[in-house]
Design a protein around this motif. Structure first.
Motif, PDB file in Angstrom:
ATOM      1  N   ALA A  92       0.628  -1.205   0.017  1.00  0.00           N
ATOM      2  CA  ALA A  92      -0.012  -0.013  -0.047  1.00  0.00           C
ATOM      3  C   ALA A  92       0.730   1.256  -0.128  1.00  0.00           C
ATOM      4  O   ALA A  92       0.541   2.203  -0.591  1.00  0.00           O
ATOM      5  CB  ALA A  92      -0.864  -0.109   1.220  1.00  0.00           C
ATOM      6  N   LEU A  93       1.784   1.285   0.742  1.00  0.00           N
ATOM      7  CA  LEU A  93       2.929   2.347   0.989  1.00  0.00           C
ATOM      8  C   LEU A  93       3.349   2.588  -0.465  1.00  0.00           C
ATOM      9  O   LEU A  93       3.672   3.623  -1.099  1.00  0.00           O
ATOM     10  CB  LEU A  93       3.967   2.251   1.886  1.00  0.00           C
ATOM     11  CG  LEU A  93       4.872   3.224   2.048  1.00  0.00           C
ATOM     12  CD1 LEU A  93       4.177   4.893   2.499  1.00  0.00           C
ATOM     13  CD2 LEU A  93       6.038   3.125   3.113  1.00  0.00           C
ATOM     14  N   ARG A  94       4.049   1.579  -1.345  1.00  0.00           N
ATOM     15  CA  ARG A  94       4.539   1.793  -2.664  1.00  0.00           C
ATOM     16  C   ARG A  94       3.614   2.273  -3.650  1.00  0.00           C
ATOM     17  O   ARG A  94       4.081   3.055  -4.221  1.00  0.00           O
ATOM     18  CB  ARG A  94       5.047   0.289  -3.017  1.00  0.00           C
ATOM     19  CG  ARG A  94       5.957   0.290  -4.239  1.00  0.00           C
ATOM     20  CD  ARG A  94       6.306  -1.257  -4.708  1.00  0.00           C
ATOM     21  NE  ARG A  94       7.149  -1.929  -3.518  1.00  0.00           N
ATOM     22  CZ  ARG A  94       8.339  -1.597  -3.320  1.00  0.00           C
ATOM     23  NH1 ARG A  94       9.048  -0.623  -4.427  1.00  0.00           N
ATOM     24  NH2 ARG A  94       9.137  -2.217  -2.401  1.00  0.00           N
ATOM     25  N   LEU A  95       2.360   1.962  -3.470  1.00  0.00           N
ATOM     26  CA  LEU A  95       1.079   2.433  -4.363  1.00  0.00           C
ATOM     27  C   LEU A  95       1.002   3.753  -3.922  1.00  0.00           C
ATOM     28  O   LEU A  95       0.820   4.840  -4.874  1.00  0.00           O
ATOM     29  CB  LEU A  95       0.134   1.750  -4.391  1.00  0.00           C
ATOM     30  CG  LEU A  95       0.222   0.210  -5.115  1.00  0.00           C
ATOM     31  CD1 LEU A  95      -1.054  -0.326  -4.837  1.00  0.00           C
ATOM     32  CD2 LEU A  95       0.494   0.499  -6.574  1.00  0.00           C
ATOM     33  N   GLY A 100       0.355   9.393  -4.774  1.00  0.00           N
ATOM     34  CA  GLY A 100       0.045  10.526  -4.085  1.00  0.00           C
ATOM     35  C   GLY A 100       0.212  11.822  -4.784  1.00  0.00           C
ATOM     36  O   GLY A 100       1.456  11.945  -5.168  1.00  0.00           O
ATOM     37  N   ASP A 101      -0.381  12.878  -4.210  1.00  0.00           N
ATOM     38  CA  ASP A 101      -0.145  14.037  -4.808  1.00  0.00           C
ATOM     39  C   ASP A 101       0.349  15.088  -3.886  1.00  0.00           C
ATOM     40  O   ASP A 101       0.869  14.491  -2.772  1.00  0.00           O
ATOM     41  CB  ASP A 101      -1.678  14.747  -5.435  1.00  0.00           C
ATOM     42  CG  ASP A 101      -2.670  14.639  -4.499  1.00  0.00           C
ATOM     43  OD1 ASP A 101      -2.338  14.455  -3.237  1.00  0.00           O
ATOM     44  OD2 ASP A 101      -4.013  14.804  -4.987  1.00  0.00           O
ATOM     45  N   LEU A 102       0.121  16.358  -4.166  1.00  0.00           N
ATOM     46  CA  LEU A 102       0.598  17.425  -3.305  1.00  0.00           C
ATOM     47  C   LEU A 102      -0.029  17.395  -1.933  1.00  0.00           C
ATOM     48  O   LEU A 102       0.522  17.591  -0.747  1.00  0.00           O
ATOM     49  CB  LEU A 102       0.576  18.693  -3.673  1.00  0.00           C
ATOM     50  CG  LEU A 102       1.074  19.794  -2.903  1.00  0.00           C
ATOM     51  CD1 LEU A 102       2.833  19.466  -2.626  1.00  0.00           C
ATOM     52  CD2 LEU A 102       1.207  21.239  -3.731  1.00  0.00           C
ATOM     53  N   ALA A 103      -1.522  17.115  -1.808  1.00  0.00           N
ATOM     54  CA  ALA A 103      -2.040  17.288  -0.903  1.00  0.00           C
ATOM     55  C   ALA A 103      -1.846  16.018   0.242  1.00  0.00           C
ATOM     56  O   ALA A 103      -1.679  16.039   1.270  1.00  0.00           O
ATOM     57  CB  ALA A 103      -3.550  16.985  -1.140  1.00  0.00           C
ATOM     58  N   PRO A 146      -4.325   4.014  -4.526  1.00  0.00           N
ATOM     59  CA  PRO A 146      -5.610   4.102  -5.248  1.00  0.00           C
ATOM     60  C   PRO A 146      -6.588   2.962  -4.678  1.00  0.00           C
ATOM     61  O   PRO A 146      -7.661   3.152  -5.135  1.00  0.00           O
ATOM     62  CB  PRO A 146      -5.300   4.118  -6.437  1.00  0.00           C
ATOM     63  CG  PRO A 146      -3.980   3.355  -6.689  1.00  0.00           C
ATOM     64  CD  PRO A 146      -3.302   3.814  -5.328  1.00  0.00           C
ATOM     65  N   SER A 147      -5.917   2.047  -3.921  1.00  0.00           N
ATOM     66  CA  SER A 147      -6.838   0.873  -3.694  1.00  0.00           C
ATOM     67  C   SER A 147      -7.486   0.859  -2.097  1.00  0.00           C
ATOM     68  O   SER A 147      -6.696   0.791  -1.407  1.00  0.00           O
ATOM     69  CB  SER A 147      -6.227  -0.355  -3.760  1.00  0.00           C
ATOM     70  OG  SER A 147      -6.938  -1.338  -3.198  1.00  0.00           O
ATOM     71  N   GLN A 148      -8.673   1.338  -1.978  1.00  0.00           N
ATOM     72  CA  GLN A 148      -9.190   1.384  -0.612  1.00  0.00           C
ATOM     73  C   GLN A 148      -9.331   0.396   0.020  1.00  0.00           C
ATOM     74  O   GLN A 148      -9.233  -0.011   1.329  1.00  0.00           O
ATOM     75  CB  GLN A 148     -10.748   1.934  -0.808  1.00  0.00           C
ATOM     76  CG  GLN A 148     -11.162   2.482   0.574  1.00  0.00           C
ATOM     77  CD  GLN A 148     -10.344   3.391   1.139  1.00  0.00           C
ATOM     78  OE1 GLN A 148     -10.054   4.536   0.743  1.00  0.00           O
ATOM     79  NE2 GLN A 148     -10.136   3.459   2.572  1.00  0.00           N
ATOM     80  N   ARG A 149      -9.507  -0.889  -0.682  1.00  0.00           N
ATOM     81  CA  ARG A 149      -9.570  -2.206  -0.055  1.00  0.00           C
ATOM     82  C   ARG A 149      -8.075  -2.580   0.392  1.00  0.00           C
ATOM     83  O   ARG A 149      -7.988  -3.113   1.361  1.00  0.00           O
ATOM     84  CB  ARG A 149      -9.905  -3.264  -1.103  1.00  0.00           C
ATOM     85  CG  ARG A 149     -11.318  -3.402  -1.676  1.00  0.00           C
ATOM     86  CD  ARG A 149     -11.504  -4.512  -2.604  1.00  0.00           C
ATOM     87  NE  ARG A 149     -13.089  -4.414  -3.150  1.00  0.00           N
ATOM     88  CZ  ARG A 149     -14.069  -4.938  -2.464  1.00  0.00           C
ATOM     89  NH1 ARG A 149     -13.706  -5.692  -1.564  1.00  0.00           N
ATOM     90  NH2 ARG A 149     -15.353  -5.060  -2.918  1.00  0.00           N
ATOM     91  N   LEU A 150      -7.087  -2.235  -0.223  1.00  0.00           N
ATOM     92  CA  LEU A 150      -5.921  -2.456   0.079  1.00  0.00           C
ATOM     93  C   LEU A 150      -5.925  -1.578   1.518  1.00  0.00           C
ATOM     94  O   LEU A 150      -4.904  -1.948   2.619  1.00  0.00           O
ATOM     95  CB  LEU A 150      -4.770  -2.144  -0.647  1.00  0.00           C
ATOM     96  CG  LEU A 150      -3.324  -2.762  -0.535  1.00  0.00           C
ATOM     97  CD1 LEU A 150      -3.238  -4.066  -0.055  1.00  0.00           C
ATOM     98  CD2 LEU A 150      -2.343  -2.484  -1.673  1.00  0.00           C
TER      99      LEU A 150
END
Length: 232
Positions: A92-95, A100-103, A146-150
């Motif tokens: 999950a961290l890798r993805l 991840g954007d500026l926010a 981007p994966s909420q399940r993950l």
């Protein structure tokens, strides 16, 4: 206006969960409905709904004909849990670093800032703000995924691990580690989009926590030393 049944159910669920992870109930102990309905001032059906949700998170066990009990703790389970967390959280961290954007970056910066300024274990467990700030930091790291399940799987495993941490709080602050340094290193690698370093540091962080929890669990007597041979 009286609160809705769903609101009452959520409140009871959250109260039971807080009591579980703050160590109000001994690992493996029974959770009889009579005690819970009196303690939380709610009906058995609302209590059952909350316990069912906690079963899904691994904090409570359901036993046919016997009812519910706090999830037991063991060295075998802790090792399995840590292995699962390393696999899921690092993915999950890798993805998160890829998407991840500026926010997201700003959220990580804010979370590490708050964590570094919140002392560990200076208040009773039920009122200690550090676990929530700590959880928020680890959540922020993953929110770019981007994966909420993950993400949900990772957070569910983190909830299960909280039982161990709460029963061995000194392991996080016993002079054998610098938590702020560990967290800052993970945050810096994440913000710099260094996926290999961030994932390696996170995995080291989780494994060190598990090792210290085993040491504390053996000292406090809620983990069985004989398991060391079985799980070696």
């Amino acid at each position: 206006m009286a609160p809705s049944s769903s609101t009452r159910g959520e409140d009871v669920y959250q109260r039971i969960k807080v009591d579980l992870v703050s160590g109000e109930f001994w690992p493996g102990s029974k959770l009889p409905f009579a005690m819970l309905t009196e303690r939380y001032g709610s009906s058995a059906s609302v209590i059952r709904e909350g316990l069912s949700r906690l079963v899904e998170q691994g904090l409570v066990r359901s036993e046919p004909q016997l009812g519910y009990r706090v999830a037991p703790v063991s060295i075998r389970d802790l090792k399995d849990l840590t292995m699962a967390r390393c696999a899921v959280e690092t993915q999950a961290l890798r993805l998160s670093l890829q998407h991840g954007d500026l926010a997201w970056e700003s959220s990580v910066v804010a979370a590490i800032h708050a964590l570094e300024r919140t002392p560990v274990g200076t208040q009773p467990a039920s009122a200690d703000p550090w676990p929530l700030v700590h959880r928020r930091f680890h959540e922020a790291l993953l929110e770019g995924c981007p994966s909420q399940r993950l993400i949900n799987t990772a957070l569910g495993l983190r909830d299960a691990a909280e039982l161990y941490r709460r029963w061995s709080v000194p392991a996080d602050d016993n002079g054998n580690r610098d938590l702020n340094h560990e967290h800052r290193a993970i945050a810096d690698a994440a913000i710099n989009r260094d996926a290999e370093a961030a994932c390696r540091l996170l995995e080291e962080h989780l494994n060190l926590t598990a090792r210290l929890l085993v040491e504390r669990g053996l000292q406090e007597g809620f983990l069985d030393e004989s398991e060391l041979v079985e799980t070696a």
